[in-house]
Design a protein around this motif. Sequence first.
Motif, PDB file in Angstrom:
ATOM      1  N   ARG A 516      18.633  10.256 -32.145  1.00  0.00           N
ATOM      2  CA  ARG A 516      18.558   9.838 -33.554  1.00  0.00           C
ATOM      3  C   ARG A 516      17.805   8.525 -33.740  1.00  0.00           C
ATOM      4  O   ARG A 516      18.087   7.752 -34.645  1.00  0.00           O
ATOM      5  CB  ARG A 516      19.954   9.761 -34.189  1.00  0.00           C
ATOM      6  N   ASP A 530      18.288  17.005 -36.467  1.00  0.00           N
ATOM      7  CA  ASP A 530      18.705  17.021 -35.061  1.00  0.00           C
ATOM      8  C   ASP A 530      18.089  18.185 -34.281  1.00  0.00           C
ATOM      9  O   ASP A 530      17.643  18.020 -33.139  1.00  0.00           O
ATOM     10  CB  ASP A 530      20.232  17.082 -34.973  1.00  0.00           C
ATOM     11  N   ALA A 533      14.445  17.421 -33.272  1.00  0.00           N
ATOM     12  CA  ALA A 533      14.144  16.087 -32.732  1.00  0.00           C
ATOM     13  C   ALA A 533      13.177  16.148 -31.556  1.00  0.00           C
ATOM     14  O   ALA A 533      12.257  15.325 -31.453  1.00  0.00           O
ATOM     15  CB  ALA A 533      15.437  15.401 -32.319  1.00  0.00           C
ATOM     16  N   THR A 562      11.665  16.741 -41.385  1.00  0.00           N
ATOM     17  CA  THR A 562      11.854  15.310 -41.263  1.00  0.00           C
ATOM     18  C   THR A 562      12.042  14.721 -42.655  1.00  0.00           C
ATOM     19  O   THR A 562      11.735  15.360 -43.663  1.00  0.00           O
ATOM     20  CB  THR A 562      10.641  14.615 -40.611  1.00  0.00           C
TER      21      THR A 562
END
Length: 599
Positions: A516, A530, A533, A562
Motif C-alpha cells: 500500500r 490491492d 498493486a 488506481t
Amino acid sequence: MTLGATRTSDNQLTAKPLEGVQLETGGPPGPVSIAVQHLRLLGAEPSTADHDALTLTDLDGARVETRLSWGRPDSEVCDEATAQAAAGLMLVHGRRDGSPRGLAVDYVSTASGVLAVQGLLAALIGRARGTLVTSADVSLDRVALLTVSQYLAAACAEDDEASPLAPGGPPFTTADGVRFELEALDVAVWAEFWQAMRAPMQAARKGWRPFQFRYATACAPIPDELHHATLASTWAQVQAAAAESGADVCRLHTLAERSAELHGGGESTLPWELAAYPGIPAAIPARGRCSDERPLAGFTVLEAGRRVQAPLAAHLLGLLGATVVRIEPPGGDPLRGMPPTCSDISARWLALNRGKDAIEIDIKSPSDRQRLLELAADADVFLHNWAPGKAEQLGLAADTLSAANPSLIYAYTSGWAGRLPDAPMGTDFMVQARTAVGEAARPADEPPTPSLMTLLDVLGGMLGAEAILAGLLTRERTGRGVRVESSLLAAAQLLTAPALRRAHDGLPLRHPAGFRRPLPTADGLIAPADEHAVAAADTAAQVRALSTDDACAMLRGRGIITTPVTTDLTTLPTDSRFAGAMARDEHGAVAVSSPWRFR
C-alpha cells in the motif's frame, strides 16, 4: 419475552439480543466478515445460503438488511487501499513519516463492518418502536471519511493548528535497542521525566506542545535532543526515570509475543461485554414513534466523555437520532476552544460533539452528583470513559445508577477493560504499543511504529456505540437494563486479528515491503487497488513521468484501477469522489454526513 438473556452467574446475565434470529450474508468480504463475527456473538444464526446483502430475519419473520457499497458504481474508490488513499487516511497516517503511506491493516473495512452491525441493530430497535424500516445501507466511503473527520474539520477551519504539522514523533529507542512509547498527561510529569533522563530542559520545553497535541495532529516534531537522550540510556534507566517522574512507558511488543500471549489462554477476545441486570424486568420508558430515517429518535443519551472514544460513540448515536446531552465540568469543556476554530469553537471538538446539548456538572460536588443521578433516572443511556475506578469513587457506578433507573444502559468505554494485568496507561498509543498494532499497521520494510493517527480511539468509539445499541435492543426484548463495556484493547484485537492468525498458522506476520505504498507521479501520488498493486508497480517508471490524471487514465486503459492520493484535506469537500458526503454546519465547520441510509 426473555429472548437473549442467558444467566452466567447469580448477579449478571449475558445479553444476546439476536438469539434465534437468522442471518444471511453477502457483500464486500472484509466488512462482511467483521459484521458476521459480531452478529454471531450477539446470537444470530448464519444460514448457508448466499445473499447479496447482510440480512436478519427476526422471530416474527420481519427482515432487515444492510447493503455495503464502497461508493458509486463507477467510482475508483472500490476497496481498502483506494478508500484509504482518497479519504485522506494515507495522508494523516503518513504525517509522522513525512509522506502519505497506507495502513497495512484493513482499517476502513473493519470500521465499516462495525457500522453495518450498528445499522442493523438500530433498524431492529426502530421496528420495535413502530417503524417500518427494512434497510440500513452503509456507504463505506463515508465511513472512511468519518475515521478522519477530526483531522478534516481542523484542516478546513479558519485558523492554524495549535502545533505545527511536520514529520516526527515517538517511539523512542534506547541504547540497548528497546523501542518504546511514552505517556505523560501533565507538563510537570513530562519535564521531570526528561530531567531524570538528563535531557536539555530547553528541548523538553520545546517538545511538550507537539507531544501534547499529537492526538490532534497525528505528528509530533519533537527536538532530536530528546531522542538522543533515550539513545544514550538503557531500558532499565528509562524505566527508572519513568518511575521517578510518574510518566508511563511501554516497550513495543511484537506480534509473535502477542500471539503467544493470546494463545496462552485466559484473556477474553470479545469486542465488548454485555451484562443484563438481574432481577425483575424493568418498565421500559414510553417513547414517541421514531422515524424510519432516525430510528433512535426519542432516546436520551447522557455522555460524560473526554477526548475521542466516548464522544465519538455518543456522536454516532446522535446521527441515529438520539438526543445526546454532554456532562461538562463547570465552565464548559476546555476543548471547545482548542484551535483551529470555526466561529470561535474548536473545529475538532465540533466533529465529535456538534448537535449535542450540554449541562455543566461538578462531579466532585455531592449536590451535583445527586443532580446527575436524577438526570440518569430519566435517560436511556449513561456513557462515560473516566479513568478506571473513578465511577466507583464518585458513587456513580453501574449498580448505583441502575438502582435509580433499572432500565438504564450503563456504558463504559475503557482502555483495557481490566483484561491485562500490569497494563500501562490506557491511551491510544500505549495500547497500540502493548498490543503490537505498531507492527501490524506497517509493511515489512518499515520499523514497527504505532500510528499517530488515533486508530484505536476512533475504532474503540465505534465499538462503544455498537455495544450500546446491542444493550438497547436487549432492553427492548427482555425489559432489562444492561451494563456494557468496550475498550481500546478490543479495537486493537480487531485490527491485529488477521496478523495474529497468520502467526498462529506459521505464515509471515507482516505484509511485504511496499504494501500500500503510493506510486509517485510527475505532480502527485496514486494508489492502486490491492488486487492491482503488483501490475501497477511494474509501470512505476512510466507513471513517474506522467501527471496524476494521465497516469490514472493510462492504467485504467490497461484494466488497472488506481485513484489519486489525497495530499491536502482541504480539497475533500469539493472532491467529486465524495459528492454529497460532506457539508458545512452552522459554525462553518466541515461535517461528514451519516454513513447509514435507512429505508
